[in-house]
Design a protein around this motif. Sequence first.
Motif, PDB file in Angstrom:
ATOM      1  N   GLU A  91       0.557  -1.018  -0.127  1.00 52.42           N
ATOM      2  CA  GLU A  91      -0.159   0.146  -0.364  1.00 52.42           C
ATOM      3  C   GLU A  91       1.004   1.063   0.192  1.00 52.42           C
ATOM      4  O   GLU A  91       0.396   1.894  -1.040  1.00 52.42           O
ATOM      5  N   ASP A  92       1.792   2.036   1.025  1.00 50.78           N
ATOM      6  CA  ASP A  92       2.497   2.437   1.139  1.00 50.78           C
ATOM      7  C   ASP A  92       3.264   2.782  -0.507  1.00 50.78           C
ATOM      8  O   ASP A  92       4.360   3.634  -1.137  1.00 50.78           O
ATOM      9  N   ALA A  93       3.786   1.046  -1.009  1.00 46.93           N
ATOM     10  CA  ALA A  93       4.668   1.201  -1.790  1.00 46.93           C
ATOM     11  C   ALA A  93       4.156   2.093  -2.750  1.00 46.93           C
ATOM     12  O   ALA A  93       4.853   2.703  -3.633  1.00 46.93           O
ATOM     13  N   LEU A  94       2.981   1.583  -3.189  1.00 44.68           N
ATOM     14  CA  LEU A  94       2.414   2.319  -4.421  1.00 44.68           C
ATOM     15  C   LEU A  94       2.126   3.834  -4.290  1.00 44.68           C
ATOM     16  O   LEU A  94       2.459   4.218  -4.276  1.00 44.68           O
ATOM     17  N   LYS A  95       2.107   4.106  -3.197  1.00 43.92           N
ATOM     18  CA  LYS A  95       1.919   5.713  -3.102  1.00 43.92           C
ATOM     19  C   LYS A  95       3.080   6.264  -3.083  1.00 43.92           C
ATOM     20  O   LYS A  95       2.866   7.349  -3.854  1.00 43.92           O
ATOM     21  N   VAL A  96       4.492   6.020  -2.692  1.00 41.64           N
ATOM     22  CA  VAL A  96       5.198   6.340  -2.445  1.00 41.64           C
ATOM     23  C   VAL A  96       5.891   6.277  -4.618  1.00 41.64           C
ATOM     24  O   VAL A  96       6.890   6.985  -4.339  1.00 41.64           O
ATOM     25  N   PHE A  97       5.510   4.903  -4.924  1.00 38.19           N
ATOM     26  CA  PHE A  97       5.683   5.573  -6.319  1.00 38.19           C
ATOM     27  C   PHE A  97       4.518   5.928  -6.872  1.00 38.19           C
ATOM     28  O   PHE A  97       5.845   6.896  -8.036  1.00 38.19           O
ATOM     29  N   GLU A  98       3.121   6.544  -6.427  1.00 36.21           N
ATOM     30  CA  GLU A  98       3.180   7.186  -7.307  1.00 36.21           C
ATOM     31  C   GLU A  98       3.730   8.856  -7.324  1.00 36.21           C
ATOM     32  O   GLU A  98       3.709   9.695  -7.838  1.00 36.21           O
ATOM     33  N   ARG A  99       3.820   9.135  -5.932  1.00 39.28           N
ATOM     34  CA  ARG A  99       4.588  10.298  -5.954  1.00 39.28           C
ATOM     35  C   ARG A  99       5.971  10.761  -6.539  1.00 39.28           C
ATOM     36  O   ARG A  99       5.994  11.511  -7.290  1.00 39.28           O
TER      37      ARG A  99
END
Length: 461
Positions: A121-129
């Motif tokens: 979940e957090d990985a996705l948020k960070v990759f999207e940033r």
Amino acid sequence: MAFFWRRSQEEKLAEKGDKNAILRLIQQGKKEKAIEILERFKDDPQLLRLLYDLYMQEGKYYYAYQLIEHYDKSLGNAQERALIYEKVGENQKAIEEYLKIGSFESLRSAGNLLYKMGNKEDALKVFERAMKLSPPYEKENLEKVINKIKQEMGLIAQEKESLLDKIRKGLHKTKEKALFGIILRGRKVDDELFEELEETLIRADVGAKTAINLVEELRKEAIKRNIKESDGLRDILKEKFLLLLSNCEGSIRFNEGRPNVYLFLGVNGSGKTTTIGKLAYRFSSEGKRVLLCAADTFRSAAVEQLEVWAERSGAHIVKGEEGADPASVVYKAMSQANNYDLLLIDTAGRLHTKEPLIRELRKIKSVINKFYPEEPTETLLVLDATIGQNSIAQAKVFKEALNITGIVLTKLDGTAKGGAIIPICQELKLPVKLLGVGEGIDDLQPFDAKLFVEELLSVEV
Ligand SMILES: Nc1nc2c(ncn2[C@@H]2O[C@H](COP(=O)(O)OP(=O)(O)OP(=O)(O)O)[C@@H](O)[C@H]2O)c(=O)[nH]1
Ligand SMILES: [Mg+2]
């Protein structure tokens, strides 16, 4: 003599923690000695920093880590600390540092660590940033990573992946030979590169004229935009391909609430019967009532082949005797059509001479129109991608006979000539509506030009 004296004096000074003397030791390459001395002066902030720098230069991350942990948390910069934490396996701390830095590279590193730790979940948020800060040449790869995580998390339908998987399967052979992705990576932009690119385009069967024009345009753009590395050409080639394919996309028309007739044309072996089977399966799985019409009465096995597909897809079938007039079989099917959502008509592909086939196809069309003047909804010309551009000549014969609404390009998976889609669609001025990427019942997909070009030019083979 004086020299030796000076040196031993210097070492004595260094031993006493004299910073300049220690620096000179380091300059002389005596790093181990310097470290040994500095280890004793860790309470002196200046010497501590010197020791830290030495550890970093020597790649001794664990020792550097100890200094940060026990002496000074602000040693080095955030980038270094993140690297140290990552090296010693303190992932959480590394992530914190990477996030503080906030650059594209560091966000990507943080994302990778989060993913490695199972925190999708957090990985996705960070990759999207990271995506928002991504340089153009990294976007494609990052997008793949993001999509993969989304699929794993069930946020996007598996279909998206299978669509990509299928186009990958379809273009595998072309890419094995053409290797655009590899040419357009880390190479110097020079004459040799352009020559290779031209050869590659020709090998992928985009046609000599198109290949020469494309390379000429790329040369001009490279000069205009001052591009020195081949990576910079990838996006331009993508744009050019997409422009060439801009009128080539088309989707199958289907009208709810009334029978839709699809007529299939093409030389023998092009893949008509197989495509009908796959389409029948697709529509049946969507709950549509499908009827198949075996108007290929030329060959006894043809009817049996269609029967197998009818069984597999759950469709009904109308057939005639071997050697029967194909138009009469079509008549029979048309008289039942209003019980169905879709009628798929399989025709023979024999081209003994041009005239009889054309006449036969026109006759079939007029039978259809007796029942429904506005049909067929689709008249699809099935072309075999393995013969590449050579299919254009035969396609023209069919174009003379009937008003074709779209092309089905089959056996893309079995050829290195995937680039032929460009001259086929351009010369025939017809949209490509479906791609056949295998013999399986599910190996049919809509033609998505963007996905096609992305995959053709992507690095992975
Ligand atoms: N690899 C691969 N094979 C395919 C594809 N489409 C069809 N084929 C194969 O091509 C061969 C010919 O396909 P058919 O569907 O029988 O061709 P047709 O146009 O009906 O041929 P005729 O009935 O002789 O006119 C068969 O062996 C199919 O399995 C495809 O997309 N990929
Ligand atoms: Mg057939």
